[in-house]
Design an enzyme around this catalytic site. Structure first.
Site, PDB file in Angstrom:
ATOM      1  CG  ASP A  21     -41.597 -12.003  55.042  1.00  0.00           C
ATOM      2  OD1 ASP A  21     -40.596 -12.656  55.394  1.00  0.00           O
ATOM      3  OD2 ASP A  21     -41.562 -11.151  54.138  1.00  0.00           O
TER       4      ASP A  21
ATOM      5  N   GLY B 270     -36.532 -13.665  60.211  1.00  0.00           N
ATOM      6  CA  GLY B 270     -35.108 -13.349  60.189  1.00  0.00           C
ATOM      7  C   GLY B 270     -34.831 -11.982  60.801  1.00  0.00           C
ATOM      8  NE  ARG B 271     -37.552  -8.594  57.331  1.00  0.00           N
ATOM      9  CZ  ARG B 271     -38.674  -8.340  56.676  1.00  0.00           C
ATOM     10  NH1 ARG B 271     -39.112  -7.096  56.593  1.00  0.00           N
ATOM     11  NH2 ARG B 271     -39.346  -9.324  56.123  1.00  0.00           N
TER      12      ARG B 271
ATOM     13  CB  THR C 274     -40.261 -23.257  44.774  1.00  0.00           C
ATOM     14  OG1 THR C 274     -41.435 -24.051  44.962  1.00  0.00           O
ATOM     15  CG2 THR C 274     -39.334 -23.999  43.859  1.00  0.00           C
TER      16      THR C 274
ATOM     17  CG  ASN D 298     -38.265 -19.554  51.266  1.00  0.00           C
ATOM     18  OD1 ASN D 298     -39.413 -19.718  51.678  1.00  0.00           O
ATOM     19  ND2 ASN D 298     -37.757 -18.346  51.120  1.00  0.00           N
ATOM     20  CD1 TRP D 299     -36.562 -25.397  46.953  1.00  0.00           C
ATOM     21  CD2 TRP D 299     -35.517 -26.394  48.673  1.00  0.00           C
ATOM     22  NE1 TRP D 299     -37.361 -26.434  47.402  1.00  0.00           N
ATOM     23  CE2 TRP D 299     -36.749 -27.058  48.453  1.00  0.00           C
ATOM     24  CE3 TRP D 299     -34.694 -26.844  49.708  1.00  0.00           C
ATOM     25  CZ2 TRP D 299     -37.176 -28.145  49.216  1.00  0.00           C
ATOM     26  CZ3 TRP D 299     -35.114 -27.922  50.477  1.00  0.00           C
ATOM     27  CH2 TRP D 299     -36.346 -28.565  50.229  1.00  0.00           C
TER      28      TRP D 299
ATOM     29  NE  ARG E 292     -40.810  -9.455  48.519  1.00  0.00           N
ATOM     30  CZ  ARG E 292     -40.049  -8.531  49.113  1.00  0.00           C
ATOM     31  NH1 ARG E 292     -40.150  -7.261  48.782  1.00  0.00           N
ATOM     32  NH2 ARG E 292     -39.176  -8.889  50.050  1.00  0.00           N
TER      33      ARG E 292
HETATM   34  C1  IPE Z   1     -42.210 -15.680  51.340  1.00  0.00           C
HETATM   35  O1  IPE Z   1     -41.312 -15.025  52.162  1.00  0.00           O
HETATM   36  C2  IPE Z   1     -42.197 -17.151  51.615  1.00  0.00           C
HETATM   37  C3  IPE Z   1     -42.669 -17.531  52.935  1.00  0.00           C
HETATM   38  C4  IPE Z   1     -43.209 -16.781  53.823  1.00  0.00           C
HETATM   39  C5  IPE Z   1     -42.524 -18.927  53.220  1.00  0.00           C
HETATM   40  P1  IPE Z   1     -39.855 -14.613  51.661  1.00  0.00           P
HETATM   41  O2  IPE Z   1     -39.244 -13.852  52.776  1.00  0.00           O
HETATM   42  O3  IPE Z   1     -39.126 -15.789  51.160  1.00  0.00           O
HETATM   43  O4  IPE Z   1     -40.212 -13.661  50.436  1.00  0.00           O
HETATM   44  P2  IPE Z   1     -39.306 -12.659  49.611  1.00  0.00           P
HETATM   45  O5  IPE Z   1     -38.201 -13.435  49.007  1.00  0.00           O
HETATM   46  O6  IPE Z   1     -38.796 -11.618  50.564  1.00  0.00           O
HETATM   47  O7  IPE Z   1     -40.232 -12.068  48.589  1.00  0.00           O
HETATM   48  C1  IPE Z   2     -40.389 -15.935  56.886  1.00  0.00           C
HETATM   49  O1  IPE Z   2     -39.425 -15.167  57.529  1.00  0.00           O
HETATM   50  C2  IPE Z   2     -40.134 -17.416  57.026  1.00  0.00           C
HETATM   51  C3  IPE Z   2     -39.714 -18.099  55.807  1.00  0.00           C
HETATM   52  C4  IPE Z   2     -39.562 -17.571  54.622  1.00  0.00           C
HETATM   53  C5  IPE Z   2     -39.433 -19.515  55.932  1.00  0.00           C
HETATM   54  P1  IPE Z   2     -38.066 -14.765  56.800  1.00  0.00           P
HETATM   55  O2  IPE Z   2     -37.055 -15.821  57.094  1.00  0.00           O
HETATM   56  O3  IPE Z   2     -38.304 -14.496  55.381  1.00  0.00           O
HETATM   57  O4  IPE Z   2     -37.692 -13.434  57.570  1.00  0.00           O
HETATM   58  P2  IPE Z   2     -37.062 -12.121  56.943  1.00  0.00           P
HETATM   59  O5  IPE Z   2     -37.930 -11.703  55.801  1.00  0.00           O
HETATM   60  O6  IPE Z   2     -35.685 -12.468  56.491  1.00  0.00           O
HETATM   61  O7  IPE Z   2     -37.088 -11.141  58.060  1.00  0.00           O
HETATM   62 MG    MG Z   3     -38.797 -12.825  54.347  1.00  0.00          MG
END
Ligand code: IPE
Ligand code: IPE
Ligand code: MG
Length: 250
Positions: free
Chosen positions: A22, A25-26, A68, A70-71, A196
Site C-alpha cells: 500500500d 498513490g501517496r 475487488t 479497487n474496481w 487495516r
Molecule cells: C488494499 O489497498 C488493496 C491492495 C493493496 C491491492 P487499498 O489502498 O485499496 O485499501 P483501502 O481501500 O485503503 O483499505
Molecule cells: C496500493 O497503493 C496499490 C493498489 C491498491 C493497487 P495505493 O494505490 O492504494 O496507494 P495509496 O493508498 O492511495 O497511497
Molecule cells: Mg491504498
C-alpha cells in the site's frame, strides 16, 4: 531502523509471508506525479521483495495486487494497473524461470480483462513445475467472496455426496478456499501506515503476526523486509496458551 540480513534466524523463518502493498498513490503525490507513476515504481519493490524472499528461503510469498474493491477507482487508474500487470508478468517471466519461482494467483480471475488473464495464466503455466518459492498474486481478490464461495462449493458437495454437516472440520473447509494447499501466512505485512486488513485473507490470517510499517510501498527495500522478519522472530506466538507453556515446549 533497518536491520541487516545477518540478524535473521534462518532456522525460524516463516513459511509464508503475505503483503498488503500500500502507498503507491501517496508516494507519487509526494513527488507531484500522477498515481500511475507510483504503481510503476511499486513494481521495483515487488521485484526486490520477491528476490529477497526467495534468497533467504521463504516458500510462499503472497502479494495483494488488486482488490475487488479497487474496481471503484477511476477507470484510467484501473486500466493502467491492468496493463502494468500484463507488462510485468511478461517482463519478469524469464527471471521467474531462472530463479525457479512458481507463479500462482488467487482471486476471481474470470473478471479480469482478457489480456491480463491470458498473460497471467501463461505465466502460471510456464512456471508450474518450479519449486524454490511460490509467488502468489492476489488479483481481483476479496476474502469475503472467497469464503462465501467456499461455503457454496462445500454445500454443493454435501448435497451431492450426502455427507453429514457435522463431520466438516476447519481443515476440510480450508480445502475449498483458493489457497488450498498453501500454508496460512505466519506473517502479514502492510506498508504505508494504514492499519487495516482491507478484505485480504480473512480466514487464513486467524493467527498471523501483523506487521505495520509507515514505509510507502515503492520505498520498501530488502532491508525493510528483513526488519519485518526479525520483528516477527522476536515475538512469542502463543496460540491461546500461556507464556510458560510455550517456553516449556520450545
Ligand atoms: C488494499 O489497498 C488493496 C491492495 C493493496 C491491492 P487499498 O489502498 O485499496 O485499501 P483501502 O481501500 O485503503 O483499505
Ligand atoms: C496500493 O497503493 C496499490 C493498489 C491498491 C493497487 P495505493 O494505490 O492504494 O496507494 P495509496 O493508498 O492511495 O497511497
Ligand atoms: Mg491504498
Amino acid at each position: 531502523m533497518e536491520l541487516p540480513l545477518s540478524n535473521i534466524n534462518l532456522e525460524k523463518l516463516p513459511h509464508h509471508i503475505a503483503i498488503i502493498m500500500d502507498g503507491n498513490g501517496r508516494w507519487a503525490k509526494l513527488q507531484g506525479k500522477p498515481r500511475v507513476f507510483g504503481h510503476k515504481s511499486g513494481v521495483t519493490a515487488v521485484r526486490e521483495v520477491t528476490e529477497a524472499a526467495a534468497e533467504i528461503g521463504i516458500k510462499y510469498l503472497t502479494l495483494y495486487a488488486f482488490s475487488t474493491e479497487n474496481w471503484s477507482r477511476p477507470s484510467i487508474e484501473v486500466n493502467a494497473l491492468m496493463s502494468l500487470l500484463v507488462e510485468t508478468v511478461r517482463k519478469e517471466l524469464d527471471t521467474l524461470k531462472k530463479n525457479n519461482i512458481r507463479l500462482f494467483a488467487i482471486g476471481d480471475l474470470s473478471q479480469l480483462p482478457d489480456k491480463t488473464r491470458k498473460a497471467l495464466l501463461e505465466g502460471i503455466e510456464k512456471t508450474k513445475y518450479n519449486t524454490r518459492m511460490t509467488l502468489v498474486l492476489a488479483l481481483n481478490y476479496s476474502a469475503r467472496f472467497e469464503i462465501l464461495n467456499a461455503a457454496k462449493k462445500m454445500a454443493e458437495t454435501i448435497n451431492k455426496d450426502g455427507k453429514r454437516v457435522d463431520e466438516i472440520g476447519t481443515e476440510e473447509f480450508s480445502s475449498y478456499l483458493t489457497t488450498n494447499g498453501i500454508p496460512d501466512p505466519e506473517l502479514l505485512i502492510r506498508t504505508s501506515g494504514e492499519q487495516r486488513i482491507s478484505n485480504f485473507l480473512l480466514w487464513q490470517i486467524a493467527y498471523s503476526e501483523l506487521y505495520f510499517t509507515p514505509v510507502l510501498w515503492p520505498d520498501f527495500k530488502k532491508e525493510h523486509f528483513y526488519s519485518a522478519i526479525i520483528d516477527y522472530q522476536n515475538r512469542e506466538r502463543r496460540f491461546g496458551m500461556t507464556s510458560e507453556q510455550i517456553l516449556k515446549t520450545s
